[in-house]
Design a protein around this motif. Structure first.
Motif, PDB file in Angstrom:
ATOM      1  N   GLY A 460      -2.875  23.154   8.390  1.00 36.44           N
ATOM      2  CA  GLY A 460      -3.997  22.250   8.161  1.00 36.44           C
ATOM      3  C   GLY A 460      -4.096  21.715   6.745  1.00 36.44           C
ATOM      4  O   GLY A 460      -3.777  22.398   5.772  1.00 36.44           O
ATOM      5  N   THR A 461      -4.566  20.469   6.628  1.00 33.60           N
ATOM      6  CA  THR A 461      -4.829  19.818   5.340  1.00 33.60           C
ATOM      7  C   THR A 461      -6.251  19.265   5.346  1.00 33.60           C
ATOM      8  O   THR A 461      -6.955  19.333   6.359  1.00 33.60           O
ATOM      9  CB  THR A 461      -3.838  18.671   5.087  1.00 33.60           C
ATOM     10  OG1 THR A 461      -3.930  17.729   6.170  1.00 33.60           O
ATOM     11  CG2 THR A 461      -2.411  19.195   4.984  1.00 33.60           C
ATOM     12  N   SER A 524       2.069  19.961   9.098  1.00 34.20           N
ATOM     13  CA  SER A 524       0.607  20.075   9.106  1.00 34.20           C
ATOM     14  C   SER A 524      -0.020  18.705   9.314  1.00 34.20           C
ATOM     15  O   SER A 524       0.658  17.668   9.255  1.00 34.20           O
ATOM     16  CB  SER A 524       0.115  20.697   7.800  1.00 34.20           C
ATOM     17  OG  SER A 524       0.570  19.962   6.687  1.00 34.20           O
ATOM     18  N   SER A 525      -1.313  18.727   9.538  1.00 30.05           N
ATOM     19  CA  SER A 525      -2.095  17.492   9.535  1.00 30.05           C
ATOM     20  C   SER A 525      -3.542  17.876   9.260  1.00 30.05           C
ATOM     21  O   SER A 525      -3.880  19.064   9.191  1.00 30.05           O
ATOM     22  CB  SER A 525      -1.971  16.727  10.860  1.00 30.05           C
ATOM     23  OG  SER A 525      -2.729  17.329  11.881  1.00 30.05           O
ATOM     24  N   ASN A 526      -4.414  16.880   9.128  1.00 31.19           N
ATOM     25  CA  ASN A 526      -5.788  17.149   8.735  1.00 31.19           C
ATOM     26  C   ASN A 526      -6.462  18.112   9.702  1.00 31.19           C
ATOM     27  O   ASN A 526      -6.261  18.044  10.919  1.00 31.19           O
ATOM     28  CB  ASN A 526      -6.584  15.845   8.655  1.00 31.19           C
ATOM     29  CG  ASN A 526      -7.819  16.000   7.799  1.00 31.19           C
ATOM     30  OD1 ASN A 526      -8.805  16.582   8.217  1.00 31.19           O
ATOM     31  ND2 ASN A 526      -7.743  15.489   6.572  1.00 31.19           N
ATOM     32  N   SER A 547      -5.341  20.232  14.283  1.00 33.55           N
ATOM     33  CA  SER A 547      -4.074  19.683  13.805  1.00 33.55           C
ATOM     34  C   SER A 547      -3.045  19.501  14.912  1.00 33.55           C
ATOM     35  O   SER A 547      -2.333  18.499  14.969  1.00 33.55           O
ATOM     36  CB  SER A 547      -3.491  20.596  12.719  1.00 33.55           C
ATOM     37  OG  SER A 547      -4.406  20.832  11.682  1.00 33.55           O
ATOM     38  N   SER A 548      -2.949  20.488  15.799  1.00 34.16           N
ATOM     39  CA  SER A 548      -1.883  20.470  16.789  1.00 34.16           C
ATOM     40  C   SER A 548      -1.955  19.288  17.758  1.00 34.16           C
ATOM     41  O   SER A 548      -0.956  18.592  17.964  1.00 34.16           O
ATOM     42  CB  SER A 548      -1.874  21.796  17.558  1.00 34.16           C
ATOM     43  OG  SER A 548      -0.752  21.882  18.402  1.00 34.16           O
ATOM     44  N   PRO A 549      -3.106  18.999  18.392  1.00 35.83           N
ATOM     45  CA  PRO A 549      -3.135  17.849  19.308  1.00 35.83           C
ATOM     46  C   PRO A 549      -2.932  16.513  18.613  1.00 35.83           C
ATOM     47  O   PRO A 549      -2.414  15.566  19.212  1.00 35.83           O
ATOM     48  CB  PRO A 549      -4.520  17.945  19.956  1.00 35.83           C
ATOM     49  CG  PRO A 549      -5.330  18.804  19.065  1.00 35.83           C
ATOM     50  CD  PRO A 549      -4.378  19.752  18.423  1.00 35.83           C
TER      51      PRO A 549
END
Length: 630
Positions: A460-461, A524-526, A547-549
């Motif tokens: 996560g970010t 990662s993503s937000n 983040s995953s979806p």
């Protein structure tokens, strides 16, 4: 006939001469459990011996996957058929014969011994007394502070000549099996409120929002913010060839009215409304979109996963909801995997009654079948759930990890949220030297399946307070990351991890983590302050469950572009994204850390780091690079 007699004679001779050796041992009791009594000697155990698969060594699996997943391989994208996978990994006839001969030779009646159709397990119903003699062990009843009771042993033994043929025995050292199942007391915790990776919830926000507003993305993330962060603007053109799946576990279920409320405020790309749109339900092991427990804690996870996945791939691409487990006993990761691969139902003993729900479900209203190989897996599958690796035995985790490798061979991309407690595990638990888990433990507590080298872990970010959507993100403190205690480091990751540890030596003792093992997450993503709906109200939620979806939606659209030009899906992505060819395809995150277990955790840094992985997706770059591959 003579050959059979000789084989039985040889087996009996080996059994006579073969010493009993320790096969598995539990080092500690899980938190909250205590041993209360010996299990009744006349109680019957559903004893199962999971036979060792062929070709499932981690190094062999990695080599096979690299052959179809590394961009420099001549076989890139030449994924295997399910039939080829089943044939390649089937247990040997030697294993079946050795185990059955040993059981019968030990005094159990031959008519009680059964072999599964695909010869993946040997099964026998045996009394506790018989089982204890056979395995040189003792079975006890354990009680949790909540009142639940489980049955297990602390260790068990097998003859030395049997050890190479048996991967695991159930029931044995694993926990989470109840002596009596009750509708109000599910076998497995996945899907239960507060279990596994769970979204952190903020205060209620306005019910009317401007879906195109990018000025407040540091306060609340919307689909428009996601598109702006990762330059993600793509409308499907080959949706009929493509597939995206989201896994949820009963009783967690979406609420239709909440999906519509979200859709009213946030249109998808091109202004398309998704009001009235629903995921395509794929029921697994009796999975239902339940309407009995309808509240925030039962709906928020599923609402979020589906609302964002559906919005980001637009109404042109159907999203499949894999709803796992009936309402009576629920489901586990293995219950889900059974449905995707018929051979997995039987490999190495099949489902473990100490950790998985066992179907058919005998409870009133329970699902009276067992789904094995009934579902064609989607090209991209996202799951926002995880267990502490330490809650599972190595054998259990390794068996499941091998299955993810098989899905990768078949061209499936599997994504898992990394977790939400920094270097600590679920419930902020850390490890002690004896392997037990407590809040004041000093060793880092990694999460599985993200630690499996054959899935893609998503960390996560966040957008820093006061920053614009165009400014660099930071690591979210909640982002779980670190190193597995079960799995070796894969070749695709060695250079990146070595570079990180050399340039950024952590400010804590090396004894608190395993620097030579598989590192996670991969990307990662937000993950902070996403706007979602539950019970007709908007809330901000945070966690790598978000983040995953989001990443799954982007990878699904890359598949769409490849399928549109006659190419195959991207499949297992890790060897590709760590390769030199993809350097610079992710937005590098260099600020922040993931504290926990009394430490500041790992620091985000240039290149790979065990907080945000390789970074966040740069969709146009990734699209271009994957389109260039065969």
């Amino acid at each position: 006939m003579l050959t059979l007699v000789l084989l039985l004679a040889a087996s009996t001779s080996a059994q006579t001469l073969s010493p009993s050796v320790l096969h598995a041992k539990r080092s500690h009791l899980p938190a909250g459990w205590s041993r209360v009594r010996r299990h009744a000697q006349d109680a019957v155990l559903p004893l199962r011996f999971g036979l060792t698969q062929s070709n499932v060594e981690m190094s062999t699996l990695e080599r096979l996957l690299n052959d179809v997943s590394h961009p420099e391989s001549v076989n890139y994208g030449k994924h295997w058929t399910p039939e080829r996978v089943a044939e390649h990994f089937a247990p040997t006839e030697e294993a079946v014969h050795a185990v059955t001969s040993w059981i019968v030779g030990s005094g159990l009646p031959q008519e009680r011994v059964r072999v599964s159709k695909t010869k993946g397990w040997v099964m026998v119903n045996a009394s506790v007394a018989e089982t204890e003699k056979l395995l040189n062990t003792q079975y006890h009843v354990y009680k949790h502070k909540s009142g639940k009771e489980h049955v297990a042993c602390e260790a068990y033994h097998l003859p030395a000549h049997i050890v190479p043929h048996v991967a695991l025995v159930t029931p044995s050292i694993d926990f989470n099996a109840m002596l009596a199942k009750r509708a109000s007391d599910p076998t497995h915790k996945l899907g239960q409120p507060g279990a596994g990776v769970s979204l952190k919830v903020g205060s209620q926000i306005s019910s009317t929002m401007n879906s195109d507003d990018l000025d407040n993305c540091d306060v609340t993330i919307t689909p428009a913010c996601v598109r702006a962060l990762y330059d993600f603007r793509y409308s499907p053109v080959a949706a009929h060839k493509n597939s995206l799946g989201i896994a949820e576990y009963t009783p967690q279920a979406y609420r239709a009215a909440d999906l519509d409320l979200f859709a009213k405020n946030f249109t998808s790309l091109g202004g398309e409304s998704l009001v009235g749109a629903r995921p395509v339900l794929q029921s697994i092991q009796g999975g239902v979109v339940q309407h009995i427990n309808v509240s925030f804690e039962f709906n928020v996870e599923s609402n979020f996963d589906l609302a964002y996945a559906m919005n980001l791939v637009t109404g042109k691409q159907h999203v499949t909801l894999y709803q796992v487990g009936d309402f009576e006993i629920g489901g586990s990761f293995n219950n889900f995997l059974d449905a995707l691969d018929g051979s997995y139902c039987t490999f190495e003993g099949g489902d473990d009654p100490t950790t998985d729900s066992i179907y058919p479900d005998p409870l009133p209203g329970g699902y009276k079948a067992h789904d094995c190989g009934t579902v064609k897996p989607a090209y991209v599958i996202s799951s926002s759930y995880a267990d502490n690796e330490a809650d599972l035995s190595p054998a259990y985790a390794i068996r499941q990890c091998a299955e993810y490798a098989k899905l990768g061979l078949m061209g499936v991309t599997v994504l898992y949220s990394s977790g939400d407690n920094g270097v600590a595990g679920n419930d902020a638990l850390c490890l002690n030297p004896d392997g037990s888990q407590t809040e004041d433990g000093q060793r880092f507590n990694p999460l599985f399946p993200g630690t499996c080298a054959f899935v893609t872990g998503v960390g996560g970010t966040q957008i820093n307070p006061g920053s614009k959507v165009t400014d660099p993100e930071s690591a979210a403190e909640l982002s779980s990351g670190g190193f597995s205690n079960y799995f070796p480091i894969p070749d695709y990751q060695k250079s990146a991890v070595a570079g990180y540890l050399k340039a950024n030596p952590p400010p804590f003792p090396s004894a608190v983590y395993n620097a030579t093992s598989r590192a996670f997450p991969d990307i990662s993503s937000n993950a902070v302050n996403f706007t979602t709906t539950a019970e007709g109200i908007f809330f901000p939620v945070s966690g790598t469950s978000a983040s995953s979806p989001v990443v799954a939606a982007m990878l699904s659209m890359i598949n769409d572009a490849r399928l549109a030009v006659g190419k195959g899906p991207i499949g297992f992505i890790n060897p590709t994204i760590y390769s030199a060819a993809f350097k610079g395809a992710f937005n590098d995150i260099t600020d922040g850390s993931n504290p926990g277990c009394g430490t500041p955790g790992f620091a985000a840094a240039k290149g790979y780091d065990p907080v945000t992985g390789l970074g966040t997706p740069n969709f146009p770059k990734l699209l271009k690079l994957w389109l260039a591959l065969p």
